[in-house]
Design an enzyme around this catalytic site. Structure first.
Site, PDB file in Angstrom:
ATOM      1  N   ILE A   1      15.726  -7.960   7.091  1.00  0.00           N
ATOM      2  CA  ILE A   1      16.765  -7.106   7.664  1.00  0.00           C
ATOM      3  C   ILE A   1      17.957  -7.114   6.716  1.00  0.00           C
ATOM      4  O   ILE A   1      18.416  -8.181   6.291  1.00  0.00           O
ATOM      5  CB  ILE A   1      17.172  -7.607   9.065  1.00  0.00           C
ATOM      6  CG1 ILE A   1      15.982  -7.416  10.024  1.00  0.00           C
ATOM      7  CG2 ILE A   1      18.395  -6.852   9.562  1.00  0.00           C
ATOM      8  CD1 ILE A   1      16.245  -7.808  11.452  1.00  0.00           C
ATOM      9  N   LEU A   2      18.411  -5.939   6.304  1.00  0.00           N
ATOM     10  CA  LEU A   2      19.499  -5.828   5.334  1.00  0.00           C
ATOM     11  C   LEU A   2      20.841  -5.742   6.070  1.00  0.00           C
ATOM     12  O   LEU A   2      20.951  -5.078   7.095  1.00  0.00           O
ATOM     13  CB  LEU A   2      19.275  -4.586   4.467  1.00  0.00           C
ATOM     14  CG  LEU A   2      18.004  -4.688   3.605  1.00  0.00           C
ATOM     15  CD1 LEU A   2      17.523  -3.308   3.182  1.00  0.00           C
ATOM     16  CD2 LEU A   2      18.260  -5.585   2.392  1.00  0.00           C
TER      17      LEU A   2
ATOM     18  N   ARG B   1      22.024 -14.540   4.397  1.00  0.00           N
ATOM     19  CA  ARG B   1      21.704 -13.123   4.190  1.00  0.00           C
ATOM     20  C   ARG B   1      22.663 -12.471   3.215  1.00  0.00           C
ATOM     21  O   ARG B   1      22.257 -11.698   2.348  1.00  0.00           O
ATOM     22  CB  ARG B   1      21.729 -12.402   5.544  1.00  0.00           C
ATOM     23  CG  ARG B   1      21.196 -10.979   5.530  1.00  0.00           C
ATOM     24  CD  ARG B   1      21.218 -10.361   6.920  1.00  0.00           C
ATOM     25  NE  ARG B   1      20.469 -11.159   7.898  1.00  0.00           N
ATOM     26  CZ  ARG B   1      19.145 -11.206   7.970  1.00  0.00           C
ATOM     27  NH1 ARG B   1      18.421 -10.532   7.085  1.00  0.00           N
ATOM     28  NH2 ARG B   1      18.538 -11.926   8.874  1.00  0.00           N
TER      29      ARG B   1
ATOM     30  N   ASP C   1      15.953   0.555  12.575  1.00  0.00           N
ATOM     31  CA  ASP C   1      14.919   1.542  12.956  1.00  0.00           C
ATOM     32  C   ASP C   1      15.479   2.712  13.747  1.00  0.00           C
ATOM     33  O   ASP C   1      14.790   3.251  14.629  1.00  0.00           O
ATOM     34  CB  ASP C   1      13.815   0.855  13.779  1.00  0.00           C
ATOM     35  CG  ASP C   1      13.093  -0.204  12.976  1.00  0.00           C
ATOM     36  OD1 ASP C   1      12.528  -1.126  13.609  1.00  0.00           O
ATOM     37  OD2 ASP C   1      13.115  -0.137  11.733  1.00  0.00           O
TER      38      ASP C   1
ATOM     39  N   HIS D   1       8.411   3.382   9.032  1.00  0.00           N
ATOM     40  CA  HIS D   1       8.189   2.516  10.182  1.00  0.00           C
ATOM     41  C   HIS D   1       6.889   2.949  10.872  1.00  0.00           C
ATOM     42  O   HIS D   1       6.683   4.149  11.099  1.00  0.00           O
ATOM     43  CB  HIS D   1       9.380   2.621  11.151  1.00  0.00           C
ATOM     44  CG  HIS D   1       9.252   1.753  12.351  1.00  0.00           C
ATOM     45  ND1 HIS D   1       9.490   0.396  12.326  1.00  0.00           N
ATOM     46  CD2 HIS D   1       8.879   2.046  13.619  1.00  0.00           C
ATOM     47  CE1 HIS D   1       9.277  -0.105  13.534  1.00  0.00           C
ATOM     48  NE2 HIS D   1       8.912   0.869  14.330  1.00  0.00           N
TER      49      HIS D   1
ATOM     50  N   SER E   1       0.832  -1.221   0.000  1.00  0.00           N
ATOM     51  CA  SER E   1       0.000   0.000   0.000  1.00  0.00           C
ATOM     52  C   SER E   1       0.858   1.259   0.000  1.00  0.00           C
ATOM     53  O   SER E   1       0.485   2.266  -0.601  1.00  0.00           O
ATOM     54  CB  SER E   1      -0.963  -0.011   1.181  1.00  0.00           C
ATOM     55  OG  SER E   1      -0.286   0.222   2.398  1.00  0.00           O
TER      56      SER E   1
ATOM     57  N   MET F   1      10.214  -6.676   4.607  1.00  0.00           N
ATOM     58  CA  MET F   1      10.296  -7.357   5.892  1.00  0.00           C
ATOM     59  C   MET F   1      11.599  -8.136   6.083  1.00  0.00           C
ATOM     60  O   MET F   1      11.657  -9.064   6.865  1.00  0.00           O
ATOM     61  CB  MET F   1       9.108  -8.303   6.059  1.00  0.00           C
ATOM     62  CG  MET F   1       7.761  -7.616   6.020  1.00  0.00           C
ATOM     63  SD  MET F   1       7.689  -6.184   7.123  1.00  0.00           S
ATOM     64  CE  MET F   1       7.378  -6.989   8.677  1.00  0.00           C
TER      65      MET F   1
END
Ligand code: GRF
Length: 199
Positions: free
Chosen positions: A87-88, A60, A140, A104, A12, A85
């Site tokens: 984590i980089l 990863r 975050d 966020h 969205s 979703m």
């Protein structure tokens, strides 16, 4: 100017960005989830999409490398995480920092991490909201670009509160991306400065 949007689900926020008529020549949508509903929204708007299915990568690092290869080909001015979703890793974040942002669903630094609406209700806060920030290796916690606040109402559930926050996300994310693409955002001492519009 090229914008890359990373999604994992409904998309969205991606749709809000696509509908915002941003000053950008090309938009590419990439998802780690082949079933992401947002991919259909992008394709219906003739937006280029790619899927990097994280389940096909052993770790990863190899996932991030495959993602980097696709993103490099786009030569992005900006990479926007929108309901992404995964984590980089630090290598990825360091490569794109200063042009890597995220939205966020809380008023950071409050409620970093997951399940923000349930946690906000649990804490009994009266004001909740959403934040667009630069992505840094600390999850975050990057420099904040823009926020929006919503009231927590009696009888709210994580769903009703989340829907109220999501409405605001769809307003502040396009605003943040537009400011960035207009070159109006600078970061000094870890804090964002938005230059006033140059008339
Ligand atoms: C929503 O919870 C939103 O608050 C957060 O990611 C989730 C999905 O967003 N940013 P979207 O609808 O996929 O953009």
């Amino acid at each position: 100017e090229s914008l890359v949007i990373l999604i994992s689900g409904q998309g969205s926020n991606m749709r809000a960005l696509l509908d915002a008529k941003l000053p950008v020549k090309r938009i590419t949508v990439i998802s780690n989830n082949p079933a992401a509903a947002g991919l259909e929204i992008a394709r219906s708007r003739n937006i280029t999409t790619h899927v990097i299915d994280h389940r096909l990568y052993s770790d990863r690092t190899t996932f991030d490398a495959a993602l980097t290869e696709i993103i490099e080909a786009c030569q992005p001015s900006l990479v926007a995480l929108a309901g992404f979703m995964r984590i980089l890793g630090d290598n990825f974040v360091n490569r794109y920092q200063k042009r890597l942002i995220n939205i966020h669903p809380s008023l950071l630094p409050a409620f970093s991490g997951l399940n923000t609406h349930a946690r906000a209700l649990q804490e009994g806060v009266r004001i909740h909201g959403c934040t667009v920030h630069f992505v840094t290796p600390q999850l975050d916690h990057g420099p904040i670009i823009i926020q929006a606040a919503v009231p927590v109402l009696t009888g709210d559930t994580p769903e009703t509160l989340g829907a109220r926050v999501l409405q605001q996300e769809h307003l502040i994310y396009p605003q943040a991306v537009r400011w960035f693409l207009e070159g109006r955002i600078t970061v000094a001492h870890g804090r964002v400065l938005v230059q006033s519009a140059t008339h």
